[in-house]
Design an enzyme around this catalytic site. Structure first.
Site, short mmCIF file in Angstrom:
data_model
loop_
_atom_site.label_atom_id
_atom_site.label_comp_id
_atom_site.label_asym_id
_atom_site.label_seq_id
_atom_site.Cartn_x
_atom_site.Cartn_y
_atom_site.Cartn_z
N ASN A 150 0.94 -1.31 -0.04
CA ASN A 150 0.08 -0.12 -0.03
C ASN A 150 0.91 1.07 -0.11
OD1 ASN A 150 0.68 -0.94 2.60
ND2 ASN A 150 -0.62 0.57 3.55
N GLU A 248 3.96 -5.48 12.05
CA GLU A 248 2.77 -4.24 11.80
C GLU A 248 1.65 -5.00 10.95
OE1 GLU A 248 4.96 -1.74 14.17
OE2 GLU A 248 2.93 -1.48 13.35
N CYS A 282 -3.09 1.43 6.57
CA CYS A 282 -3.63 0.65 7.79
C CYS A 282 -4.26 1.54 8.85
CB CYS A 282 -2.64 -0.10 8.09
SG CYS A 282 -0.96 0.76 8.38
N GLU A 461 7.80 -0.04 15.81
CA GLU A 461 8.98 0.33 14.74
C GLU A 461 8.78 1.83 14.86
OE1 GLU A 461 8.69 -3.42 11.74
OE2 GLU A 461 8.87 -1.29 11.14
O1 TXE Z 1 -0.48 -7.90 3.00
P1 TXE Z 1 0.34 -9.21 2.86
P2 TXE Z 1 -0.52 -6.84 1.62
C1 TXE Z 1 -1.69 -4.59 6.07
C2 TXE Z 1 -3.27 -3.86 5.87
C3 TXE Z 1 -3.43 -5.14 4.99
C4 TXE Z 1 -2.43 -5.55 4.25
C5 TXE Z 1 -2.26 -5.09 2.73
O2 TXE Z 1 -4.04 -3.78 6.89
O3 TXE Z 1 -4.16 -6.35 5.52
O4 TXE Z 1 -1.21 -5.08 4.91
O5 TXE Z 1 -0.98 -5.62 2.59
C6 TXE Z 1 4.20 -11.35 2.11
N1 TXE Z 1 5.44 -15.48 4.58
N2 TXE Z 1 -0.99 -3.29 6.44
O6 TXE Z 1 -1.96 -7.51 0.97
O7 TXE Z 1 -0.68 -10.05 1.75
C7 TXE Z 1 3.58 -10.56 0.65
O8 TXE Z 1 4.43 -11.12 -0.42
C8 TXE Z 1 6.14 -14.33 4.32
C9 TXE Z 1 -0.79 -2.97 7.68
O9 TXE Z 1 0.56 -6.84 0.74
O10 TXE Z 1 0.26 -9.71 4.16
C10 TXE Z 1 4.06 -8.87 0.96
O11 TXE Z 1 5.28 -8.79 0.55
N3 TXE Z 1 5.78 -13.36 3.64
C11 TXE Z 1 0.51 -1.92 8.28
C12 TXE Z 1 3.99 -9.05 2.56
O12 TXE Z 1 3.80 -10.19 2.99
C13 TXE Z 1 4.65 -13.46 3.15
C14 TXE Z 1 0.52 -1.06 6.87
C15 TXE Z 1 2.63 -8.29 2.77
O13 TXE Z 1 1.75 -9.19 2.38
C16 TXE Z 1 3.58 -14.42 3.32
C17 TXE Z 1 0.53 -1.58 5.84
C18 TXE Z 1 4.03 -15.56 3.78
N4 TXE Z 1 3.46 -16.69 4.10
C19 TXE Z 1 -0.42 -2.42 5.59
N5 TXE Z 1 2.43 -14.17 2.43
C20 TXE Z 1 0.64 -1.29 9.49
N6 TXE Z 1 0.20 -2.12 10.44
O14 TXE Z 1 1.41 -0.45 9.32
C21 TXE Z 1 2.72 -12.85 1.91
N7 TXE Z 1 3.90 -12.41 2.26
#
Ligand code: TXE
Length: 480
Positions: A150, A248, A282, A461
């Site tokens: 995002n 996070e 988020c 963080e």
């Molecule tokens: O997350 P994903 P997305 C959260 C936001 C939303 C999500 C959106 O709330 O839910 O992030 O981002 C990798 N083992 N936040 O869809 O799918 C994946 O390739 C290891 C909160 O990208 O979880 C990507 O690089 N890694 C935040 C990363 O994880 C894995 C602020 C994130 O993917 C994996 C921004 C696995 N099994 C967004 N599967 C905050 N709290 O600050 C996927 N990935």
């Protein structure tokens, strides 16, 4: 078509597999580049390079680490327009947002930590005539950094910068949905003269490449930003290996508006906190709670303002919202709009995909959507949607709105609009969140702690906490 490459041991290289994945421009729904479909073999190579670079990098004088990181920050600034355009094309966000927020924050992340390490102090504790204790902080080793789509470069550098500044080497994985600016960053790191192996960037799918980072025995520390479900998977892999973790995760943030607020400020900022980056931050305030005495007035004024928001080409100066990041994500948000209607919600504005003629016709555009009339406990108000959809709910008392605000599995941030000082103190103490903004939103000072509670994550963080996270503390006790 441009092929993105991995950055391993100081070089831009193809994935071992030779396989690539399509990378989409969400504003036009077209494939515009290819990303490496890397796997555990690429991570093994990156970890070897990072391990080899660690002894020297961890002993490189802080001034030299700082100089190199400041050079990267300088190059990000010099390439601001190119990076902003790349970010907007990869993510679908308005170009003006990438120019104003994403790219400046990426360089300030490098700048903040490059200078923070020059002013770090540690602690000493004297035990009268018995002993003198001092705390020694040292880098940990190869840090694994995994980031979401995002705020691609913003959150990617938010992890990498403190890890490098603290003297660790890094194996980083950006989201496969928005890889471009991480690829461009690797070129800038080469230009800045970052020693080989200090930073390694491996592109690819989460379950393959991200999972390989989580389970690699030579990565003792992982910093992750992304969805709660993914955070659980990483924790399940890393915890039995006793890895140090910062997670996070998701949010479902309340935006609480009392009748004594500055109405116009609350109104205009709430439009921002609801729909900035198409609601894909988020920290967005996706549940708006309004004191009943001003509910109708706020609802009508808010819906009118939202209706006027222009959704369109991210490159157009006039666009307030661009495209959402992918077709699957657009469909997920549309499903939630259907769910909200089934749960009894009334759509005040929006609620549909926006299809425009011409080259944008295949883009992923959603109308900013405002829904009222839902129970605070329904799925729409409990689950993270992460798109341009907010709900409005009236309340009568502080107790009632606190119950509703604190009712979700998340606790990332909250926004509070009131001019009553005692109420501010009561409410901000009782709200379960890692960040509470009062009469503002998304005002960030990197020296402050950042992170959620409950299923919004663990660890802190941002700022000094990030430097503490990326170092080991040792107490040395000397007999006097
Ligand atoms: O997350 P994903 P997305 C959260 C936001 C939303 C999500 C959106 O709330 O839910 O992030 O981002 C990798 N083992 N936040 O869809 O799918 C994946 O390739 C290891 C909160 O990208 O979880 C990507 O690089 N890694 C935040 C990363 O994880 C894995 C602020 C994130 O993917 C994996 C921004 C696995 N099994 C967004 N599967 C905050 N709290 O600050 C996927 N990935």
């Amino acid at each position: 078509m441009e092929k993105i490459l991995n950055y391993i041991n100081g070089e831009l290289v193809a994935p071992e597999s030779g396989e690539y994945l399509d990378n989409y421009d969400p504003s036009r729904g077209t494939v515009y580049s290819q990303i490496p479909d890397s796997d555990a073999n690429d991570i093994d190579m990156a970890v070897s390079a990072a391990k080899e670079a660690f002894p020297l990098w961890s002993k490189t004088p802080r001034e030299e680490r700082s100089r190199l990181m400041l050079k990267v920050a300088e190059l990000i600034d010099e390439n601001h327009e190119m990076l902003s355009r790349a970010e907007s094309k990869d993510n679908g966000k308005p170009l003006k947002l990438a120019r104003r927020v994403d790219i400046p924050r990426a360089s300030s992340n490098f700048r903040f930590f490059a200078t923070a390490i020059l002013h770090e102090s540690t602690e000493a504790h004297r035990m009268d005539e018995t002993a003198m204790n001092y705390t020694e902080r040292t880098p940990i080793g190869v840090a694994g950094c995994i980031s979401p789509w995002n705020l691609p470069l913003y959150l990617f550098t938010w992890k990498i910068a403190p890890a490098l500044a603290a003297g660790n080497t890094v194996v980083a994985k950006p989201s496969e949905v928005t890889p471009m600016t991480a690829f461009l960053l690797s070129k800038l790191c080469i230009e800045a003269g970052l020693p080989k192996g200090v930073l390694n960037i491996v592109h690819g799918l989460g379950p393959k490449v991200g999972q390989a980072i989580s389970e690699h025995p030579d990565i003792p520390i992982i910093s992750f930003t992304g969805g709660t479900a993914t955070g659980k998977r990483i924790a399940a892999t890393a915890a039995p290996m006793f890895k140090k973790l910062s997670l996070e995760l998701g949010g479902k943030n309340p935006n609480i508006i009392f009748a004594d607020c500055d109405f116009d400020k609350a109104l205009s900022t709430s439009v921002q906190s609801s729909f900035a980056n198409q609601g894909q931050i988020c920290l967005c305030g996706s549940r708006i709670f309004i004191e009943r005495s001003i509910y109708d007035k706020f609802r009508d004024a808010f819906a009118e303002k939202v209706q006027k928001l222009k959704v369109g080409d991210p490159l157009a100066e006039s666009s307030h919202l661009g495209a959402v990041v992918s077709k699957p994500h657009m469909e997920k948000v549309l499903d939630y709009i259907d769910l909200a209607k089934k749960e009894g919600g009334v759509v005040l504005t929006g609620g549909q995909q926006i299809v425009t003629a011409g080259e944008l016709s295949k883009g992923y555009y959603l109308a900013p959507t405002v829904i009222e009339g839902l129970d605070y406990n329904c799925r729409t108000n409990q689950e993270e949607i992460f798109g341009p959809l907010v709900t409005l709910t009236p309340f009568d008392t502080e107790e009632e709105v606190l119950t509703m605000a604190n009712s979700t599995p998340y606790g990332l941030s909250a926004t509070l609009w009131t001019n009553d000082l005692n109420r501010t103190q009561r409410m901000s103490t009782s709200i379960k969140a890692g960040v509470v903004w009062v009469n503002c939103w998304l005002v960030r000072d990197l020296r402050t702690p950042f992170g959620g509670v409950k299923q919004s994550g663990v660890g802190r963080e941002g700022g000094w906490d990030a430097l503490q996270f990326f170092t080991e503390k040792k107490n040395v006790c000397i007999k006097l």
